[in-house]
Each structure stands twice: as structure tokens, then as C-alpha cells.
Motif scaffolding. Structure first.
Motif, PDB file in Angstrom:
ATOM      1  N   LEU A   1     -57.410  54.851  56.087  1.00 34.14           N
ATOM      2  CA  LEU A   1     -56.487  55.699  55.319  1.00 34.14           C
ATOM      3  C   LEU A   1     -57.122  57.059  55.061  1.00 34.14           C
ATOM      4  CD1 LEU A   1     -55.079  53.066  52.790  1.00 34.14           C
ATOM      5  CD2 LEU A   1     -54.122  53.819  54.972  1.00 34.14           C
ATOM      6  N   PRO A   2     -56.311  58.104  55.032  1.00 33.64           N
ATOM      7  CA  PRO A   2     -56.877  59.441  54.798  1.00 33.64           C
ATOM      8  C   PRO A   2     -57.384  59.580  53.362  1.00 33.64           C
ATOM      9  CG  PRO A   2     -54.486  59.516  54.769  1.00 33.64           C
ATOM     10  CD  PRO A   2     -54.856  58.118  55.182  1.00 33.64           C
ATOM     11  N   LEU A   3     -58.199  60.601  53.108  1.00 30.50           N
ATOM     12  CA  LEU A   3     -58.683  60.831  51.744  1.00 30.50           C
ATOM     13  C   LEU A   3     -57.492  61.143  50.833  1.00 30.50           C
ATOM     14  CD1 LEU A   3     -61.418  61.005  50.197  1.00 30.50           C
ATOM     15  CD2 LEU A   3     -61.329  63.475  50.546  1.00 30.50           C
ATOM     16  N   THR A   4     -56.574  61.969  51.333  1.00 30.05           N
ATOM     17  CA  THR A   4     -55.409  62.333  50.526  1.00 30.05           C
ATOM     18  C   THR A   4     -54.137  62.348  51.395  1.00 30.05           C
ATOM     19  OG1 THR A   4     -55.880  64.659  50.943  1.00 30.05           O
ATOM     20  CG2 THR A   4     -56.693  63.766  48.874  1.00 30.05           C
ATOM     21  N   ALA A   5     -53.003  62.101  50.745  1.00 26.18           N
ATOM     22  CA  ALA A   5     -51.716  62.120  51.450  1.00 26.18           C
ATOM     23  C   ALA A   5     -50.628  62.547  50.477  1.00 26.18           C
ATOM     24  CB  ALA A   5     -51.406  60.737  52.015  1.00 26.18           C
ATOM     25  N   ARG A   6     -49.469  62.905  51.028  1.00 26.89           N
ATOM     26  CA  ARG A   6     -48.387  63.459  50.213  1.00 26.89           C
ATOM     27  C   ARG A   6     -47.021  62.978  50.703  1.00 26.89           C
ATOM     28  NH1 ARG A   6     -48.315  68.286  47.097  1.00 26.89           N
ATOM     29  NH2 ARG A   6     -46.256  69.221  46.933  1.00 26.89           N
TER      30      ARG A   6
ATOM     31  N   ALA B   1     -51.536  61.066  46.838  1.00 30.47           N
ATOM     32  CA  ALA B   1     -52.379  59.886  46.610  1.00 30.47           C
ATOM     33  C   ALA B   1     -53.708  60.072  47.323  1.00 30.47           C
ATOM     34  CB  ALA B   1     -51.682  58.632  47.121  1.00 30.47           C
TER      35      ALA B   1
ATOM     36  N   GLY C   1     -66.897  59.504  42.355  1.00 29.51           N
ATOM     37  CA  GLY C   1     -66.827  58.844  43.649  1.00 29.51           C
ATOM     38  C   GLY C   1     -67.896  59.251  44.641  1.00 29.51           C
TER      39      GLY C   1
ATOM     40  N   TRP D   1     -57.517  58.015  48.802  1.00 35.11           N
ATOM     41  CA  TRP D   1     -58.307  56.823  49.108  1.00 35.11           C
ATOM     42  C   TRP D   1     -59.748  57.239  49.374  1.00 35.11           C
ATOM     43  CZ3 TRP D   1     -53.276  57.346  50.567  1.00 35.11           C
ATOM     44  CH2 TRP D   1     -52.402  56.296  50.261  1.00 35.11           C
ATOM     45  N   GLU D   2     -60.675  56.713  48.594  1.00 34.08           N
ATOM     46  CA  GLU D   2     -62.104  56.947  48.849  1.00 34.08           C
ATOM     47  C   GLU D   2     -62.740  55.636  49.261  1.00 34.08           C
ATOM     48  OE1 GLU D   2     -64.330  58.833  45.780  1.00 34.08           O
ATOM     49  OE2 GLU D   2     -62.992  60.560  45.689  1.00 34.08           O
TER      50      GLU D   2
ATOM     51  N   VAL E   1     -50.373  56.925  56.652  1.00 36.48           N
ATOM     52  CA  VAL E   1     -50.480  55.803  55.715  1.00 36.48           C
ATOM     53  C   VAL E   1     -49.329  54.823  55.949  1.00 36.48           C
ATOM     54  CG1 VAL E   1     -50.365  55.143  53.271  1.00 36.48           C
ATOM     55  CG2 VAL E   1     -51.717  57.145  53.963  1.00 36.48           C
TER      56      VAL E   1
ATOM     57  N   LEU F   1     -59.303  49.392  55.104  1.00 33.57           N
ATOM     58  CA  LEU F   1     -58.552  50.552  54.606  1.00 33.57           C
ATOM     59  C   LEU F   1     -59.328  51.867  54.730  1.00 33.57           C
ATOM     60  CD1 LEU F   1     -56.586  49.044  51.600  1.00 33.57           C
ATOM     61  CD2 LEU F   1     -55.902  49.312  53.979  1.00 33.57           C
TER      62      LEU F   1
ATOM     63  N   LYS G   1     -62.698  62.695  55.999  1.00 40.27           N
ATOM     64  CA  LYS G   1     -63.048  61.269  55.945  1.00 40.27           C
ATOM     65  C   LYS G   1     -63.156  60.774  57.384  1.00 40.27           C
ATOM     66  CE  LYS G   1     -61.483  57.104  53.478  1.00 40.27           C
ATOM     67  NZ  LYS G   1     -60.292  56.565  52.788  1.00 40.27           N
TER      68      LYS G   1
ATOM     69  N   VAL H   1     -69.461  55.656  57.321  1.00 40.86           N
ATOM     70  CA  VAL H   1     -68.411  56.487  56.753  1.00 40.86           C
ATOM     71  C   VAL H   1     -68.978  57.818  56.264  1.00 40.86           C
ATOM     72  CG1 VAL H   1     -66.625  56.663  54.962  1.00 40.86           C
ATOM     73  CG2 VAL H   1     -67.045  54.469  56.073  1.00 40.86           C
TER      74      VAL H   1
ATOM     75  N   GLN I   1     -67.740  61.222  54.126  1.00 43.08           N
ATOM     76  CA  GLN I   1     -66.656  61.740  53.278  1.00 43.08           C
ATOM     77  C   GLN I   1     -66.985  63.143  52.815  1.00 43.08           C
ATOM     78  OE1 GLN I   1     -64.215  58.120  51.099  1.00 43.08           O
ATOM     79  NE2 GLN I   1     -65.902  58.967  49.971  1.00 43.08           N
TER      80      GLN I   1
ATOM     81  N   GLU J   1     -62.488  47.276  52.160  1.00 45.05           N
ATOM     82  CA  GLU J   1     -62.960  48.661  52.313  1.00 45.05           C
ATOM     83  C   GLU J   1     -63.083  49.065  53.774  1.00 45.05           C
ATOM     84  OE1 GLU J   1     -63.227  51.036  50.164  1.00 45.05           O
ATOM     85  OE2 GLU J   1     -62.855  49.870  48.356  1.00 45.05           O
TER      86      GLU J   1
ATOM     87  N   HIS K   1     -65.057  53.238  46.499  1.00 50.09           N
ATOM     88  CA  HIS K   1     -65.087  53.802  45.144  1.00 50.09           C
ATOM     89  C   HIS K   1     -65.179  52.667  44.126  1.00 50.09           C
ATOM     90  CE1 HIS K   1     -63.811  55.593  41.402  1.00 50.09           C
ATOM     91  NE2 HIS K   1     -64.206  56.736  41.918  1.00 50.09           N
TER      92      HIS K   1
ATOM     93  N   LEU L   1     -46.049  61.827  44.764  1.00 51.64           N
ATOM     94  CA  LEU L   1     -46.136  63.074  45.525  1.00 51.64           C
ATOM     95  C   LEU L   1     -47.456  63.115  46.300  1.00 51.64           C
ATOM     96  CD1 LEU L   1     -44.483  65.709  45.926  1.00 51.64           C
ATOM     97  CD2 LEU L   1     -45.895  66.749  44.153  1.00 51.64           C
TER      98      LEU L   1
END
Lengths: 413, 413
Positions: free
Chosen positions: B380-385, A384, B16, A386-387, B352, B377, B161, B152, B154, B374, A390, A382
């Protein structure tokens, strides 16, 4: 059909919650109608493979949605053993009852019943462990031949996203599939470049909410190909693997021991061979990490005999609930910190990376026109995260699991 | 170097967040040391291409980390115009100052200075718009030749990000790269199967927190290949594109108009050609959607002349801040609902999918041993759904943007 309330598919907007629409009992009728069900009735019941399961694309022309009500055991039906067995399924099987009955001894029939039964067993066990959420059930039809039943639970008490797919597809293999099979050593004699096939499987990914409950994936499938000279090739494939956020050795040993017990009944070499295959397959090469703590994985299994391999696959499928549900029950009420949740989300990011970059079924499904994308990508979590850069401290519990992902261990002897 | 505080890279655990380690001024000394800086000193400054930028893998053996302090304009240095220009960069350039000075008129020097300058301009504009967060700066070295500077940010006030990468890599092309280039029509004469190359670029993805501020991506790169007969092939590539969560026509028109203005100075055909190329490239085939509302995208641009194409690329790079920052300022304090945030997260999931499944640079980078994952990637966003079967109602603002992603529009004439 007492446990099934079939509904048409209606979705709300950004909130993403399913609205319950008007009731449709077409599929239920089609199941219980006996000889009067003709080819049109059957097409309603045909359900096609998610590309994840069978490595085959599936277009769909109709689908129906159902919500599983709490199970009450169906009364013994006078219509025979096969119908009684089907009544326990999440939805009518993909192939019509009459055809199943007529080919009762055929491996395709045996396997379809096994995967439907596995789907129902796992969904019921998950719904019981969740204690609140219900599965949304989509029965859908593939224009090219066959169909599928997708069962998905979202935002439950225990499970964030749980999907259990069945697919039964047939037709002609695509050129890409033929090439892929030949590349892994299959010698296939085509008919004017064509190869009729039948593929079926059950495939599942379960992502829990609590970071102390691991994610599980399993997939069991059967393949038949008819060559130019009428010779039929067949094989089974599958596996079950665990992806914990944190390492709990007791859980991992229980998981592997349960799988090993299932394997050992059929061959002493199965567990060690398929355990290694699993570690090798679920490798996120660009990270130098496995996706999880493994389990078993196998493909192209075609000896010693159809019946014997089927019995092995059946044992593996029956092991899903006992290898996983005790771990869920043990940890579903564990307390966890925001840091635990964050690490879980970062590990979910890796899960996405494996599935989108490496998983053969996903890649093949996405590349093939007419795929049922929602069934293929049901495996994604649902949420995820990415940092950048990390990296957990060396003595942390995050580093502990990373070490195992970098260097797989033997958990049982 | 007043704006650079160079630090060794130390990371905390699951939280993190970067810990600030002991100060290292090696890179600063290497920049300001003049003739005394030998090859060892230089290697510290060499920074290698993220595979995203140049389509090339980059192993790294050392890296340093810096945090950008609020900028105070450096005093005019007596050491010449080139050094003064470099003082404005986020980190010392990849190639040593002496070498840059000696090859002042070479296109490689001109492009390296442009990409370092673009990185600094964009980072400063983003940090100012954010008003709180600072960039983490990694200068790193590629064993095979070259290096990179990754910046970067964050978890800022405005940006979730934001990454801006520079890479300058050289060595021999991998067989895979040669095949890929030949497959898109390049006629390349190898020397014993080898092709010496130099590639450099700036690449960036910015994911804001507020769903009313769109994500932006840009990438400008230069390639040189030396063939068997000493002939040098060269070309430029790049583009800038916008990915909003919701459609704001005024913003999209401003974005496209700014890019069109930059293009029109150099050729009337550029904007329409590169706008279409962008729509075609950022296509998520399995969804039947573009990733965003487009912008411009081009590759293999090698006419009318090196100088003229460079001027065009320079105009595009200089257009990044004016095409994006006004949109950020306009919307960064917009109110938003949990539903807006949820839709943003679902769109991030699509981002993503595009980057892991289709983006050529990402795919190639991940497949090549020794890549700096690193940096690849970082996009890629910090978070996704991902939600199963999410489908917004036809008249919603979610459906409005989906329609544009399914059928790209012309925004400016």
C-alpha cells in the motif's frame, strides 16, 4: 424548495472542486407539480439505493446536483402536511408525492419519509457545525427501479468529507442476494427463482479534519420481500458507530449513553445485544482490531411488530445528531500537532481496510454490475496513510486507543 | 556481511520513524558459522513468504531488523562460490547455507539464490537512485515452516515507500489453497487430504514521491507440490507492471520494450500472451480501469522444462532494474505542481482499491490466520486520496492517462 438550488453537474479537473453549472429546476417542479406529474415526471424523482445502504447495486441514468443554501424555514404550505414535510428535505423524495399520499399508512412510505428527514436533519446539523461548507446534492435514478439522493460535503472548515445517502430501490433480488440472505437463515420461497423486493435506507460516514473530532458512521434500512405465495417478509437493520483517533472517555460515554437511551425506550435487551453485535461486526480481523469504539448494530429485526420496530429505528435515527454533534462542537477548535494528524491518517488507513476488505455492503456493491460506485465509495476518507511496521510506544495516547480497539469495553451500564 | 548492520526492532511512536536498537549479530554469525550451525541457528535464518508473493500466510515468531550501509564489495571469501554469492544479499538466505550447498542443483536452491539476488540488486539500485534513504531489513521466521526477508525504504529523497520482499515457505497447503488451485484447473492428488508444498518468491512495490516517476510492481515465484503418489508438480509465476500518474509514451515504450526483449529470448509468444494477461489481471472492475499501463503477468508456467522456465524467469527478474531505473533517473528531478501531486494521490487511492479488493495474494493473505500483515500490506502507498465524483476535463493530461487505463494499448510490436 427555498433551500434548494438545483444545478447540473459540472466538475473541474485535477483540482477536484465542483463548478456551479446552469440552474435546473426540473426536480423542484416535479415535486411541486401536483396531479399533472405523470410517470415521466416521477422517474426524475426516483432515487436509488447506494449499495452500501441496502446491499444492492444501483445503476443511474440521470442525476442532478444541488447546493444547499443556508436554511430558511419554509412557509406553511396550503398543500397539506405531507408536502410541508417534504419541503424540509434535501431534495424531493424518491417516490412521487402522489404515491406517498395514496399509501400514507404503508411502512414503505413511513420509512421513506423518516430516512429523507434524517438525511436533512443530519446535513443541516453538520452544515451548521461546519459553519462554512455546503452540501453537494445528487438526485439520481436507477434504471432497474428506484433511485437515491446523495449529499456530500468536502473540504469544509470542520469536515474533511461528509456523505449522507438516501436510497429507495425496488425490483427483483439478484441470485447473489438471495443466496446471501438464505445463508444467514432466511427462509425465502421464490417465484420462478425470482423475489420481488423493496429496500430503502439512509447511510452516512462523516470524516472531520481535527484529529480530536471522531468519525461517525450510521445506517438505517428497511427491507420487504414478496414470496411466491404472496406472503410478505420484512425487516429492519441499522446502527451508529464512532471511530475516534484518540480516546476521550467522556465522549465515548456520551455517545454510548445517548444510543442506550434511544434503545432503552423500546427494549431493555436492545442496547447490550446491539452493542456487542457492533463490536463483532466492525472487526478488522487481519489487524486484530475493531474499527472504532463501537455503538450499536443490528439486522433482520422483525419483531415484535412492524410499527414497534419502526418506532425503535426512528429513535435511533433521531439519536444521531444528539450523540455526535455535541462531540463535534466540543472539539472542533481543539489544537492539534502534526503527530496527531499523522496518527489520524494512519487510523484512516484502517478505515479504508475495513470498508474495502470486510464491509458486506461495500463488497457486494463493488461486485455487482451497474453499481453507483461514487455513492458506495463515498465512505472512504479524503486521505489515508500506511506506514510499514508502525507501532506506538506502550504508554502513548496512540497505544491507549489501540488497547480499546483490541479489547472493547463496556462504556455505560 | 559488511553491508549489514543487524539491529533489534524498536519503533518510535506516532512519528513512525525507526529507532536504532542494540546491535545483534546472531543472523550474521549464523550465516558465517559453518558446520557448527545446527537447527536452532538455522531457524533464526528461516524467512517466510509474504502472502503477497506466494499466496501463503506466514506467521512469524522472531524478527531482526537491519539497515543497509553503503555497499562496499565484500572480499573474496575462501569459503566458496556460494558463500561469496550470499554475501551480496540483503540478509542471510532463508535456507541454511549447508542445505543450499548440499542441494546445489535443485531448482529450489537455484530459485532461492535468484530471488535473494534480485532483492539485493533492486534494493541497491533503488538506494543509489534515491541518494539518501536506506532500507530497513527484517529477517523473520514462520512458525509453520520457512521465513522471509522484508526490505523497506520509507520517506527517501526519491521514494515515498519502497518494499522488496523475499519469502521461502514450506509445509502443507491449506484447504483454501487446494480449492483455489483446483478451481484454476490443477489436478492434485492429496495424501489424506494433505499436500506438502514449497513456495518461494520475490515481490516488490515501489511508490516514488515525484508524480512524474511511476510506481512499479514485480513478483517472481516458484511452486512445488508433492502429490500422494510422490509425483512432484511445479510451476513458475510472476510479472512486472508499471503504474504512472501521467502518461509518458517514451517511458511506457521503454518499459514494455525491455520486458519484451527479456521475453523474446525465450519464446516469441511470451510477450504478447503475458502482456494481455497483465492487462486482464490488473483490472479494477468497479472503475472499469486498469491499475496502470501493464507489463507482463503469467502463472502456472510449467513447460517446456524446469530449467528453461527458470531461465525465462531469470531474464524477467534481471530486466527489473533496466526497465525501471532509467525512468526514475530521467524524471526524479522533474518539477511538479500541487495539482500533479493531487492527481497522484487520487491514483494511489485506486492502487489501494485494486490491492484490497482484487489482488488474489493480498485477499488470500488477509483471510488466512497467522499472516505477516506488515509484509502483505507493504504494497500500500504511504498516502492516498479519495474525492467524491472527481472527473478530469476531457482534454487534460489526467484524462489522457485515464483513456489508456480504460483501453489498454499495444506499446511495442
Amino acid at each position: 424548495m427555498s433551500q434548494l438550488l438545483l444545478l447540473s453537474a459540472v466538475r473541474a479537473g485535477a483540482g477536484g472542486r465542483a463548478l456551479r453549472g446552469s440552474c435546473s429546476l426540473r426536480a423542484a417542479r416535479a415535486l411541486h407539480g401536483s396531479s399533472s406529474r405523470g410517470s415521466q415526471g416521477r422517474s426524475l424523482l426516483m432515487a436509488a439505493g447506494s449499495a452500501v445502504v441496502a446491499g444492492l447495486a444501483a445503476g443511474y441514468s440521470r442525476f442532478q446536483r444541488a447546493e444547499m443554501a443556508p436554511r430558511s424555514l419554509p412557509p406553511v404550505s396550503p398543500q397539506g402536511e405531507l408536502e410541508r414535510r417534504c419541503e424540509g428535505f434535501m431534495a424531493p423524495p424518491v417516490t412521487g408525492l402522489q404515491e406517498l399520499q395514496a399509501n400514507r399508512a404503508d411502512m414503505k412510505t413511513q420509512m421513506e419519509l423518516l430516512i429523507m428527514e434524517t438525511q436533512a436533519e443530519v446535513c443541516r446539523a453538520l452544515a451548521a457545525a461546519d459553519g462554512g461548507a455546503t452540501f453537494i446534492i445528487d438526485s439520481w435514478h436507477r434504471t432497474e427501479g428506484g433511485g437515491g439522493v446523495s449529499c456530500v460535503l468536502q473540504d469544509g472548515n470542520v469536515f474533511e468529507k461528509a456523505g449522507v445517502n438516501v436510497s429507495v430501490v425496488h425490483g427483483y433480488l439478484s441470485e447473489e442476494s438471495i443466496l446471501q440472505m438464505k445463508s444467514r437463515g432466511k427462509n425465502l420461497k421464490t417465484k420462478n427463482g425470482k423475489l420481488p423486493f423493496c429496500a430503502m435506507g439512509v447511510s452516512s460516514v462523516i470524516h472531520p479534519k481535527n484529529p480530536h473530532v471522531p468519525t461517525i458512521h450510521f445506517n438505517y434500512r428497511y427491507f420487504e420481500i414478496e414470496e411466491e405465495d404472496g406472503n410478505k417478509q420484512w425487516w429492519f437493520g441499522g446502527g451508529t458507530d464512532l471511530t475516534p483517533t484518540y480516546l476521550n472517555k467522556q465522549d465515548v460515554v456520551h455517545f454510548h449513553q445517548t444510543l442506550k437511551d434511544a434503545c432503552d425506550k423500546h427494549g431493555a435487551g436492545y442496547y447490550p445485544q446491539f452493542k456487542k453485535w457492533c463490536d463483532d461486526y466492525f472487526f478488522i480481523k487481519h489487524r486484530g482490531e475493531r474499527r472504532g469504539v463501537g455503538g450499536i448494530f443490528f439486522d433482520d429485526l422483525d419483531s415484535p411488530s412492524k410499527e414497534e420496530v419502526f418506532k425503535f429505528v426512528e429513535s435511533c435515527a433521531k439519536a444521531v445528531v444528539p450523540c455526535y454533534i455535541p462531540i463535534v462542537e466540543k472539539h472542533k477548535n481543539d489544537s492539534f500537532s502534526p503527530e496527531d494528524k499523522l496518527w489520524q491518517q494512519l487510523r484512516r488507513g484502517r478505515y479504508v481496510e475495513f470498508n474495502l476488505v470486510y464491509d458486506r455492503g461495500t463488497k457486494f456493491g463493488l461486485a455487482t454490475p451497474g453499481s453507483r460506485i461514487e455513492s458506495i465509495l463515498m465512505s472512504l476518507p479524503l486521505t489515508a496513510r500506511w506506514e510499514y511496521m508502525h507501532s506506538p510506544p506502550p504508554d502513548s495516547k496512540e497505544a491507549e486507543i489501540l488497547n480499546v480497539l483490541r479489547e472493547p469495553k463496556d462504556w455505560v451500564q
